[in-house]
Every structure is written in C-alpha cells, then in structure tokens.
Scaffold this motif. Structure first.
Motif, PDB file in Angstrom:
ATOM      1  N   ARG A 408       0.534  -1.335   0.502  1.00  0.00           N
ATOM      2  CA  ARG A 408      -0.928   0.440  -0.190  1.00  0.00           C
ATOM      3  C   ARG A 408       1.097   1.180   0.376  1.00  0.00           C
ATOM      4  O   ARG A 408       1.969   1.532   0.187  1.00  0.00           O
ATOM      5  CB  ARG A 408      -1.090   0.212   1.302  1.00  0.00           C
ATOM      6  CG  ARG A 408      -1.955  -1.101   1.104  1.00  0.00           C
ATOM      7  CD  ARG A 408      -2.853  -0.503   1.678  1.00  0.00           C
ATOM      8  NE  ARG A 408      -2.678  -1.344   3.199  1.00  0.00           N
ATOM      9  CZ  ARG A 408      -2.480  -1.539   4.446  1.00  0.00           C
ATOM     10  NH1 ARG A 408      -2.541   0.194   4.867  1.00  0.00           N
ATOM     11  NH2 ARG A 408      -1.483  -1.879   5.881  1.00  0.00           N
ATOM     12  N   SER A 409       0.273   2.341  -0.997  1.00  0.00           N
ATOM     13  CA  SER A 409       1.157   3.337  -0.643  1.00  0.00           C
ATOM     14  C   SER A 409       0.138   4.940  -0.887  1.00  0.00           C
ATOM     15  O   SER A 409      -0.591   4.215  -2.282  1.00  0.00           O
ATOM     16  CB  SER A 409       2.371   3.742  -1.822  1.00  0.00           C
ATOM     17  OG  SER A 409       3.291   4.214  -1.757  1.00  0.00           O
ATOM     18  N   GLY A 411      -2.760   5.850  -0.115  1.00  0.00           N
ATOM     19  CA  GLY A 411      -3.829   5.121  -0.085  1.00  0.00           C
ATOM     20  C   GLY A 411      -4.110   3.704  -1.051  1.00  0.00           C
ATOM     21  O   GLY A 411      -5.970   3.669  -1.380  1.00  0.00           O
ATOM     22  N   ALA A 412      -3.038   3.590  -2.126  1.00  0.00           N
ATOM     23  CA  ALA A 412      -3.669   2.469  -3.345  1.00  0.00           C
ATOM     24  C   ALA A 412      -2.676   1.819  -3.030  1.00  0.00           C
ATOM     25  O   ALA A 412      -2.151   1.702  -2.547  1.00  0.00           O
ATOM     26  CB  ALA A 412      -3.397   3.361  -4.702  1.00  0.00           C
ATOM     27  N   ARG A 413      -3.132   0.388  -3.939  1.00  0.00           N
ATOM     28  CA  ARG A 413      -2.793  -1.043  -3.667  1.00  0.00           C
ATOM     29  C   ARG A 413      -1.965  -1.334  -4.912  1.00  0.00           C
ATOM     30  O   ARG A 413      -1.997  -0.712  -6.003  1.00  0.00           O
ATOM     31  CB  ARG A 413      -3.530  -1.976  -3.380  1.00  0.00           C
ATOM     32  CG  ARG A 413      -4.305  -1.938  -1.795  1.00  0.00           C
ATOM     33  CD  ARG A 413      -5.222  -3.228  -2.004  1.00  0.00           C
ATOM     34  NE  ARG A 413      -6.631  -2.961  -3.218  1.00  0.00           N
ATOM     35  CZ  ARG A 413      -6.859  -3.501  -2.762  1.00  0.00           C
ATOM     36  NH1 ARG A 413      -7.213  -4.514  -2.161  1.00  0.00           N
ATOM     37  NH2 ARG A 413      -8.335  -2.999  -3.491  1.00  0.00           N
ATOM     38  N   TYR A 414      -0.395  -1.513  -4.962  1.00  0.00           N
ATOM     39  CA  TYR A 414       0.522  -2.228  -5.834  1.00  0.00           C
ATOM     40  C   TYR A 414       0.834  -3.199  -5.655  1.00  0.00           C
ATOM     41  O   TYR A 414       1.069  -3.807  -4.845  1.00  0.00           O
ATOM     42  CB  TYR A 414       1.485  -1.274  -6.009  1.00  0.00           C
ATOM     43  CG  TYR A 414       1.008   0.159  -6.110  1.00  0.00           C
ATOM     44  CD1 TYR A 414       1.140   1.234  -4.737  1.00  0.00           C
ATOM     45  CD2 TYR A 414       0.621   0.662  -7.183  1.00  0.00           C
ATOM     46  CE1 TYR A 414       0.270   2.708  -5.238  1.00  0.00           C
ATOM     47  CE2 TYR A 414       0.468   2.328  -7.590  1.00  0.00           C
ATOM     48  CZ  TYR A 414      -0.086   2.916  -6.525  1.00  0.00           C
ATOM     49  OH  TYR A 414      -0.968   4.323  -6.666  1.00  0.00           O
ATOM     50  N   ASP A 480       3.306   2.095   2.988  1.00  0.00           N
ATOM     51  CA  ASP A 480       2.865   2.576   3.790  1.00  0.00           C
ATOM     52  C   ASP A 480       2.417   1.562   4.634  1.00  0.00           C
ATOM     53  O   ASP A 480       2.171   1.119   5.688  1.00  0.00           O
ATOM     54  CB  ASP A 480       1.478   3.278   3.490  1.00  0.00           C
ATOM     55  CG  ASP A 480       1.554   4.493   2.746  1.00  0.00           C
ATOM     56  OD1 ASP A 480       1.294   5.124   2.290  1.00  0.00           O
ATOM     57  OD2 ASP A 480       3.173   4.810   2.963  1.00  0.00           O
ATOM     58  N   ASP A 483      -0.129  -5.634   2.358  1.00  0.00           N
ATOM     59  CA  ASP A 483      -1.755  -6.477   2.817  1.00  0.00           C
ATOM     60  C   ASP A 483      -1.375  -7.805   2.685  1.00  0.00           C
ATOM     61  O   ASP A 483      -2.451  -8.355   3.615  1.00  0.00           O
ATOM     62  CB  ASP A 483      -2.213  -6.094   1.558  1.00  0.00           C
ATOM     63  CG  ASP A 483      -3.645  -4.624   1.584  1.00  0.00           C
ATOM     64  OD1 ASP A 483      -4.015  -5.178   1.028  1.00  0.00           O
ATOM     65  OD2 ASP A 483      -3.178  -3.890   3.169  1.00  0.00           O
TER      66      ASP A 483
END
Lengths: 658, 141
Positions: A408-409, A411-414, A480, A483
């Motif tokens: 997570r970075s 607020g989004a996921r990669y 951040d 997951d």
C-alpha cells in the motif's frame, strides 16, 4: 483459396515443421547408430509423408526435392547403403531446404522460384556409390504406409489456451468473492458447496496450466543440430549430453528460452571448447563436451549449460572493458571475480571478433541477459580457467500466473512480483532517510510514494520496507503497508500506460479492483535517472535505530551527518561533474545539484556524494567514504564530528549562484 | 451518399459521436482506479467484466473545461483494445448521411477539431463525429 484450403495448408505447415524438427534429431541420432532399423524406418516415413502431402497440395518443387530424399532413405532403410557423415550432411541440407520452402509457402502460397537441381544431384550421387551390403541386412520391404498409432493428442491454438486461462482467472476471482461471503456466515448453506468449488477450481487451474506445458526438449533438441554444424565448421570435436528433456515448461517460457540458449551454446562451441590438438596438449580428451541438464526446483525451471572448455578469462574481459571505455582502471580494481565475469553480459564487450555467423543476428550476451530478465529469469555464471564454464539459467514455471506481494502506498494498492522480493522489514520508527541498516549492511532506500507522485513530490515517510534485489543490486522500497500475497494473472499494460516506466503490467485484485504491477528496477531508476543507483555499504559496527550517517575523509577523520537530511548516497564518475560555473555541480533529477567538497575528495576518479536536503535545496556533500550508521553522537566509536549542514551551505556561497 | 449510424453522447453540452460499430457498450460510470504518472487525459482503469480497460476523461482529452460530472462510460474499440471514454450524458443513436454534413463550427477548439472527422446537422443540432483511434490514443511521449 477458401477457408478449408487455408486450414489444410496451415496444418500441413505446422505438422511439417514439427516433423522436420524431429528429423533433425533423428538424423543426428542416426549418425551414432547408422544401422538402427527403427530410426531408419521412422526417418523414411517422415520424408515419405511430407512428399505425399506436397504432391496432394501441388507443391511440385518440394515434391521433387523430398522425392530425391525419399529415394536415398529407401536405399538406407533397405540396407543398400550405409549412413556416413557425408550422407547425413546432405540429408540435413535437405531438411533445411524444405524448411526454407515452407517459409516461402507460408508467405506466398507457392513453392515457385526454387531450383533444387544441385541438392537433388548431391542426394543422387550418394546412391551412385552404393557400398555392397550383405543380403542379410536387407529388411523385408516395409509397407509404404504402416499403421500409425492412434492419435492421443490434439492441436490447440495457443490463443484458445490463453482464453481458457483468462476464464479460469475470473473463476478464481468469483470463487474468492463467494469465499469471503461464506466466511462471514458460519451456518451458511453455501459453505459445503463453496469448499467443493475451491477444490474443483484449483484442479481446473492446474489443468489449464498443464495444458500449456511443453517439454523443454522442444528447445534443447535444437542444440544438437547447432553444435554439430558449428563444430564441423570449426573443425572441433564436440559431444552433446542432454538430461531432462522431458521437463515441462510453459510454452511461452520455451519460446523465451530458445534464442538465448542457442546463443550461449554457440558461444560455448566457438569460444569455450578448444581445438582438439589444444585440448590434447592440455591433457584433456580431444572431444569436448557440452552438457545440458534441465530440472524443476523450488517452483522454477532450471537449466544448466556446461562445457569443459578453457573457461572464461575474467582478466581479458576486464581488459576489454577498460579498452572500450566501459570501465575505468580504478573501478576495475574493485571488481570481484564474479563481477568481472558478469561483465560479459554488458553491451559492447567482446573478447574475440565475432564471426558473422554468430553476430549476424545481433544477439549479444547483454541481449541474452535482458531477454531472460524480462520474464523474471536469471542467469548465473561460474567458470574455472582451463577447466570449463557453467551457466545456470532459472526461469519461472509459467509466465501466466505470478506470485505477488500487495503493498500500500498513498492509499492505493500495488503489486510487487515475489520473485524480486528478498524480505520485508518493519521498522520501529518511520524512516525518511536514504538508507537503513539491515543486519550488517546499509541498504539504500527508495520511497515508493516519491516515485509514484513524480519528481515534484515531498519526501514521504513510511515504516515498512520491502527489500528487493534486481540485477544484482539490493535496495529497500519504503511503503505505507503490506496487505497480502496473491497469485495473480498479470496482463500487459494497456496502450495508454505503456510509456510509464515504473509499471510492468496489470492485474485484478481479489475484490475486483484493477491494480498495477510495479517494475522495481524502474522504481529505483526513476529516482536517479542520471547517476548509478546508490550502492550498498558494508558496516563494521552493527546499529539499531539510525539517526546519523558516519562518513570519512581521506585521512580517516570521522564526521556525522544527520540521516534525516540525507536523501541519497551516490557514486558519481568525476567526468559528470561540471565545474565551469565556479561551483562544482552535478545533474540529478533534471536539476543541477551543487557539490560541497567537505574534505577535498573532489579529485578522485569516482566521487562519493551524500545528497542532502537543506534550506537551499538539494546539496551534495562530497566525502571520501561512507562508513556507518549510528543512533546518537555519543555512541559513535571512535568519535565523529557532527556536520553542520546549514552552516556549510551558508558559508559555501551557494545561495549566491543562480 | 455515405450513411452512418452514430452512437452519440454529450460532453460540455456538445453532442459528439462515434460510428456505432466502434462502440462495444455504454455503461453507467463504475469505479475508476487512478493511475499515478499516467498521461493527463487518463482518468484511470476500469474492470470491465474481468478485463482491465483504460478510462479516458473526455473533457481533459478534448481540452474542454473540467467539471467532474462524467457519469457515462462509452467503451470503444480502438487500436486493438477496448478503451472507455468518460462523458457527461448518453445521447441518441442517430442516422446521418452526407446530405446533412456541415462545416465544423468556428467555436470548436483546435484539439477537438483535430479529432473530429466531420460534422452533421441533425434536427437543428450539430453533431461532431470523432475519430475513435485518434481520440483514444493518449500515450505520452
């Protein structure tokens, strides 16, 4: 031509190509066993089949050629003639010629324009020199069309398999969604059917993946032919041993492997194995050995290619690199033997003039390396001067499904491919600096948030570090949070996104949201486009939380720089420092970074720079060496002097330059 | 007389359209996942029944004032893939032919002009026919 005809021709082309590959292998095998009746019969049947279909489809030139081959093979099969190297060579030329014509038919639909008179003559000449053979060897004339074993396989278009794979992927996603719903309700009547669904879906996925598997022999089989031809050209004697030809790999992996493998094999024959007399003088057998071993291990496919030639001369590689300007003397002195050997994978280096045959296709070792890397493969070289070389290639089992880590970075996921990830570290405090201690090493850091927001971003902080290793360089990516892991089907980027270097592909997460797959090497590079990525530094003293970066001057004096201000550690070649404006500057991130020469180390060949954020912007402190990371000035042993960055900047007159 | 059937939609009160055979479907705008560092007119990615598709913001692409009111996704076949165009409102399906062709109004901005193939007058309203491939190609240099 109508559709049915198209299909027939297409099938003819595919089957014939497969048959020709088989013929290559069979003919070379026959050289070793020239009187093997089964092999002879099989080779005869194959040529006979091709000839028959040519006639049926009206390819007269091809029919004429294969007819000549069939005559020769009939004589061999019936024992009127014994196979020798000359005959084998002619037959192999026949195979190549047929392949060529097939290519022409594919493009133009006809076999016009070919004149095989010379080859047909050569084939016929062998017949003219029949050696007297004992009647006993004459096999009873076999029926022209023996009973073929029943077909237990079907041909499937790869596109169909890809579509199946997509559908399986969607099925897995839906299954996961159902799973999440039934998880919430323990009494749900769906629980039992859901468990069944899970089992069936897993088996289905495995089945589809297996459907794409081909034996690696499809690729390694070509090796024998390549070695035979090249060795004959060069006058060398070489034997090929192949083990594990049945190892199953995804068809796409086979395709990626083919050209690099053949290039490596050609290298082994050309540069590795010595001429027979040289070998004998060195106490080796005149016949060299090229060995291939393929096997599955740890969820990957491994292929070892070894030769007993004279090994890789690391010194010559280094000399060649210096001569071509790729390395300086000073840099060369710092290389380990392994790094020196790895130079051969760099573009522009060669220690021997490439024969046009080898370089004609423009394939260099650097291309081998990048072709393999692009699909998540690696290549590792070991060598002993005088004894031989071993290359170990490792490839993922399937390119279709990739194990990934969800991070997570912002607020989004990669997604990060797990193959790149070495470990995950959670730090006690948020880290903003350019490096952190990992056991006995200082590992450079890259902040994912910086990279995604673009060069104008504020420097972010995070607590989670994903340590990755790419191209032999290790660094940490600050995110951040972490997951989950997920096995995802990675698809290529859509056209609009292809120009973004930090993304390698697209995938769909289990909740249906699209996610981007990161290209970690590009992530690191995006933050340092001009200079080399920062290097790892070995630390003598272990450290806990990191607040200070300890650096040395040439005399060994120790100084401490607050780590919070440190953005990056760089090694910059002296050549990229511009002193024309009175202040030394270097280009970084599209701007000029002024350098402050703390200790008079600016005249070294490679300059160590600690890039720091100051009130005047980014500033580079030139040091002799980076040594350590420490928690507090008082704990630094031997003592170090704290560097007053703002004071330095103020007194260095930087504020006055434009 | 070339007759065309157009699927039309509205962006910033302009009626635009593409030939209906280029349109895969028209959807209520779903969730768009933003993509960092993407070209400016890319709104993000959309999951279209298991297929990930680029979504292009029509206002940004056509150099029209922004508004945040795009609620319809017109999925168009372009460049060998499906690309979604996020527009304000759905329009009607219109049949046009050369007899209805008119010159492009002077008020059309240069970007929009470069992406428009032709214009038609339909029931008193000007309809601009867009070139789908040019409109949906947004790769940056």
């Amino acid at each position: 031509m109508n559709d049915v005809d198209d299909d027939i021709v297409r099938e003819f082309l595919e089957e014939s190509r497969d048959n020709l590959d088989q013929l290559d292998g069979d003919l070379i095998a026959l050289e070793g066993r020239p009187t093997d009746p089964d092999l002879l019969a099989q080779v005869f049947r194959t040529i006979h089949t091709i000839k028959g279909t040519c006639g049926f489809l009206g390819y007269q030139k091809l029919e004429g050629l294969t007819h000549a081959g069939e005559n020769l093979l009939a004589a061999l099969r019936d024992g009127d003639l014994t196979l020798d190297q000359g005959i084998t060579s002619s037959l192999l030329r026949l195979v190549d010629a047929v392949r060529g014509v097939l290519g022409r038919i594919e493009l133009t639909g006809t076999d016009d324009g070919y004149d095989f008179g010379a080859l047909i003559g050569a084939l016929g000449r062998h017949l003219a020199t029949e050696a007297p053979v004992a009647e006993a060897l004459r096999t009873t004339s076999a029926t022209e069309s023996p009973i073929e074993p029943a077909e237990t396989t079907v041909r499937i278009d790869v596109a169909v398999l890809d579509k199946l794979m997509d559908l399986v992927g969607e099925l897995v996603l839906t299954r996961t969604q159902i799973g999440e719903l039934t998880d919430e309700d323990e009494e749900s009547p769906l629980s039992a059917p859901y468990r069944q669904l899970r089992l069936v879906t897993s088996e289905l996925r495995d089945g589809v993946m297996r459907a794409r598997l081909q034996p690696i022999g499809v690729v390694t089989g070509k090796v024998r032919r390549v070695v035979r031809d090249l060795a004959a050209d060069l006058g060398k004697q070489i034997r090929v041993n192949i083990e594990g030809e049945g190892v199953g790999v995804d068809k796409a992996v086979n395709e990626v492997l083919r050209d690099p493998l053949l290039h490596l094999v050609r290298n082994a024959v050309d540069h590795g194995i010595e001429m027979p007399d040289v070998r004998v003088r060195a106490g080796k057998p005149a016949e060299g050995v090229v060995a291939i071993r393929a096997f599955h291990e740890a969820g990957r496919v491994h292929l070892e290619l070894s030769d007993d030639g004279h090994g890789i001369d690391a010194d010559r590689l280094v000399a060649s690199a210096i001569a071509s300007g790729a390395l300086t003397q000073a840099e060369a002195a710092l290389l380990t033997v392994e790094e020196a050997r790895a130079l051969m994978f760099r573009a522009g280096l060669s220690t021997k003039d490439d024969v046009t045959r080898l370089s004609g296709r423009g394939v260099g070792m650097d291309v081998v390396h990048s072709a393999l890397h692009q699909v998540g493969g690696t290549i590792h070289v070991t060598s002993e001067l005088g004894r031989g070389t071993q290359m170990r290639i490792s490839l993922p089992l399937t390119l279709a499904i990739v194990p990934t880590l969800i991070v997570r970075s912002g607020g989004a996921r990669y997604l990060v491919p797990q193959g790149d990830v070495q470990e995950i570290v959670q730090l006690e405090h948020e880290i903003t600096g350019a490096a952190f201690p990992l056991r006995d090493r200082i590992v450079p850091l890259v902040h994912l948030a910086d990279c995604l927001a673009g060069p104008a971003a504020q420097h972010q902080a995070g607590r989670w570090v994903v340590v990755v290793q790419v191209d032999g360089k290790r660094f940490g990516v600050v995110v951040d949070g972490i997951d989950d892991t997920a096995e995802t089907i990675v698809k290529p980027l859509t056209a609009a996104l292809r120009s973004i270097p930090v993304f390698a592909g697209l995938a769909i997460l289990s909740d249906g949201e699209p996610a981007l797959v990161l290209d970690v090497a590009a992530v690191a590079e995006s933050l340092a486009p001009a200079a080399d990525t920062a290097t790892e530094h070995r630390v003598v003293v272990g450290a806990e939380a990191a607040n200070l970066l300890i650096v040395l001057n040439a005399a060994g004096g120790r100084f401490a720089i607050p780590l919070a201000t440190v953005r990056r550690l760089e090694q910059i070649p002296a050549a990229s420092i511009d002193r024309s404006g009175g202040t030394a500057v270097v280009q970084h991130l599209g701007g000029s970074v002024p350098l402050i020469d703390l200790f008079g180390s600016l005249d070294e060949v490679t300059v160590q720079v600690v890039l720091c954020d100051s009130s005047m912007g980014l500033v580079g402190l030139v040091v002799h060496r980076v040594d350590d990371i420490a928690v507090a000035l008082t704990s630094v042993e031997p003592a170090a002097i704290l560097v007053d960055l703002e004071g330095l900047v103020a007194t260095s007159g930087l504020g006055k330059s434009a | 007389m070339t007759a065309r059937r157009l699927c039309t939609f509205v962006v910033d009160d302009l009626v635009l359209g593409v030939e209906i055979h280029d349109v895969l479907e028209v959807l209520r705008n779903g969730v768009v996942t933003p993509v960092p560092r993407a070209p400016a007119s890319v709104a993000g990615l959309v999951n279209l029944r298991g297929r990930v598709v680029t979504a292009v913001d029509a206002r940004r692409r056509l150099a029209l004032p922004p508004s945040g009111s795009a609620s319809i996704n017109v999925v168009i076949h372009s460049g060998g893939e499906a690309v979604g165009l996020l527009v304000d409102r759905e329009g009607e399906v219109l049949d046009v032919d050369d007899s209805m062709a008119v010159a492009l109004p002077a008020t059309v901005n240069p970007t929009l002009r470069s992406l428009t193939t032709s214009a038609y007058l339909v029931d008193g309203e000007t309809v601009l026919l867009l070139d789908p491939d040019k409109t949906l190609t947004v790769a940056s240099t």
